[in-house]
Design an enzyme around this catalytic site. Structure first.
Site, short mmCIF file in Angstrom:
data_model
loop_
_atom_site.label_atom_id
_atom_site.label_comp_id
_atom_site.label_asym_id
_atom_site.label_seq_id
_atom_site.Cartn_x
_atom_site.Cartn_y
_atom_site.Cartn_z
N GLU A 261 -0.62 -1.21 6.45
CA GLU A 261 -1.26 -2.32 5.71
C GLU A 261 -0.45 -2.47 4.44
O GLU A 261 -0.53 -1.65 3.53
CB GLU A 261 -2.73 -1.99 5.43
CG GLU A 261 -3.57 -3.20 5.09
CD GLU A 261 -3.56 -3.52 3.61
OE1 GLU A 261 -2.68 -4.31 3.18
OE2 GLU A 261 -4.40 -2.99 2.87
N CYS A 296 -3.34 -6.03 -3.00
CA CYS A 296 -2.51 -6.61 -1.93
C CYS A 296 -3.05 -7.95 -1.47
O CYS A 296 -2.28 -8.86 -1.15
CB CYS A 296 -2.43 -5.64 -0.76
SG CYS A 296 -4.03 -5.16 -0.07
N GLU A 396 6.20 -10.93 -4.09
CA GLU A 396 4.85 -10.52 -4.49
C GLU A 396 4.90 -10.04 -5.94
O GLU A 396 5.55 -9.05 -6.25
CB GLU A 396 4.34 -9.41 -3.58
CG GLU A 396 2.93 -8.97 -3.91
CD GLU A 396 2.42 -7.88 -2.97
OE1 GLU A 396 1.19 -7.77 -2.80
OE2 GLU A 396 3.25 -7.15 -2.41
#
Length: 503
Positions: A261, A296, A396
């Site tokens: 993940e 995230c 990100e």
């Protein structure tokens, strides 16, 4: 169970945590020094730093405990796990205070971090009746002369590796599912925030049979045995994309299974009819800036119909204008520091790059001084209508900065939202349920919100995970349990059907 956070003072004595292997606490000569990201030079505590031999012992303990644990029914394991989680909230206020100091985020978020672990644990236990379910494939006359029972079996020893940002809560997305499925586990808390997580997990582990749940902290270079030991059946990793690639590379040597993940570059899409009242703008603000942007599944790119761009920017600006940047335990703080100096440097760099490119960069809030001067604090920023090639859009950010980008058509919005390396989550903001389904079903990601975004309202029963470079596999729900199992098929010959085929 306490449902409010109480005031706990800053820890004055350094916190110390050990390893927990085979039902026993183990101290180490070498330790990890854990520092406060908001107060330069302040040591929060020390965690044991495992050697390669300690890691091997943890795997051996989990392997030894596996036969008896896996032989129980899922309902029997659930009973053990129910007893193990009892009373976990008793020390939650202290856990939260420690986590705030080692992580940097505000105390309430740290308190929720531990709460979500308990919620996820209990939701997993509700799946106990499904875990051992099997099905029978009947004889097909003239073609298949056997009936076959298809059931599920646990994998063995599993390693669960969690990141610094929400370490206790994220553990709850996989650990209870792994144990309920019949596996034994080794938890590796993050090396920069090991203290609160180790405390919580050891309290649970102490109530389970020895070796079923083990805790190992230490330097990453000593941890290969948690992945490459042939007795480790699976690794569940949450962290950065590069970290996930490294885990997968290590695991490939022993064909150890992985669930990854990883990060996201999630899009929030505001259609022309989006509802932009205070409730919805508050949701968007939290979806971007909770944990100083270090989640995230936070919104990382906001796409807004051109006619509504100013409303979204002004709504975010009004909220950022009230942000109080400071230490996570200080009264009134709404935004803490970034966790690491390197991340502060990266986010500062991409903001400066946007400025240098002539982008409309708007910064808010005041940096704290005094004993917080030099901490990993940043002023949050909005970058309005930037060039799409800038890193604030393509990478990100994992920090308190957000690009807000206009679009003209729904098709353009979908194309822009999907034009990225990741696919963890996304959101659609609209007054039309039909439009929400139409656009949401076109977003290439694992989870989509409608008129909301972010961890605060994630359905903790639903499968969660990413597409593309945001990861492999799913956590939570029965899918999360099955990720820690494999099928076993037992075929029995039907003599009558076999005899008919002979003719």
């Amino acid at each position: 169970m306490s449902d409010t956070v109480t005031d706990v003072p800053i820890t004055t004595q350094p916190v110390r945590t050990g390893l927990y292997i085979g039902g026993e606490t183990r101290e180490t000569t070498d330790v990890l020094e854990v520092v406060d990201p908001g107060r330069p030079g302040v040591v929060v505590g020390y965690a044991a730093s495992a050697s390669k031999e300690d890691v091997a012992d943890a795997v051996a303990a989990a392997k030894a405990a596996f036969p008896a644990w896996s032989a129980l029914t899922a309902q029997e394991r659930a009973k053990h796990m129910t007893d193990a989680i009892a009373g976990i909230a008793d020390d939650r206020d202290e856990d939260a205070a420690i986590l705030s100091q080692e992580n940097g985020k505000i105390r309430f978020e740290s308190w929720v971090d531990a709460l979500v672990f308990e919620i996820r644990w209990n939701l997993a236990l509700m799946l106990a009746d499904e875990v051992d379910a099997s099905k029978t494939l009947p004889v097909v006359p003239g073609a298949i002369p056997v009936s076959t029972e298809v059931s599920y079996q646990p994998l063995g020893v599993v390693t669960v590796i969690v990141p610094f940002n929400w370490p206790i809560a994220i553990l709850g997305a996989s650990l209870p599912h792994a144990l309920l499925a019949g596996n034994t586990a080794i938890v590796k808390p993050p090396p920069t925030t090991p203290l609160a997580t180790s405390r919580v997990i050891q309290r649970v582990a102490e109530k389970l049979p020895p070796g079923v749940l083990n805790v190992v902290t230490g330097k990453d270079e000593s941890m290969a045995g948690l992945i490459q030991n042939p007795d480790v059946a699976k690794v569940c990793f949450t962290g950065s994309v590069n970290g996930g690639k490294r885990i997968m590379e290590l695991a490939s040597k022993t064909l150890t299974r992985v669930t990854l993940e990883l990060g996201g570059n999630d899009a929030a899409v505001f259609l022309e009819d989006a509802i932009l009242d205070d409730t919805h703008l508050d949701r968007l603000y939290a979806a971007i800036f909770d944990t100083t942007g270090q989640i995230c599944m936070n919104a990382k790119r906001v796409f807004v119909h051109r006619s509504r761009l100013d409303e979204v920017v002004d709504g975010l600006a009004a909220r950022l204008g009230k942000a109080v940047i400071g230490h996570g335990l200080d009264e009134g703080t709404t935004m803490g520091p970034l966790h690491q100096a390197a991340q502060k440097a990266f986010v500062s760099d991409i903001i400066q790059e946007a400025k240098d490119a002539g982008a409309d960069v708007r910064e808010y809030g005041e940096l704290p001084g005094g004993d917080l001067a030099g901490g990993n604090f940043l002023r949050p920023a909005i970058v309005v209508d930037p060039e799409l090639s800038l890193r604030v859009v393509t990478q990100e950010q994992f920090g308190p900065v957000i690009p807000v980008i206009p679009f003209d058509t729904e098709e353009e919005a979908v194309r822009l939202a999907n034009d990225t390396w990741g696919g963890l989550c996304g959101s659609v903001w609209t007054g039309s349920p039909e439009a929400a389904q139409r656009v949401g079903s076109q977003l290439v990601c694992g989870y989509v919100w409608v008129n909301d975004h972010g961890a605060t309202r994630l359905d903790l029963r639903a499968p969660f995970g990413g597409m593309k470079q945001s990861g492999l596999g799913r956590e939570q729900g029965i899918e999360g349990v099955r990720a820690f199992q494999d099928t076993r098929s037992i075929a029995t010959i039907d003599p009558e059907a076999l005899a008919q085929m002979a003719h």
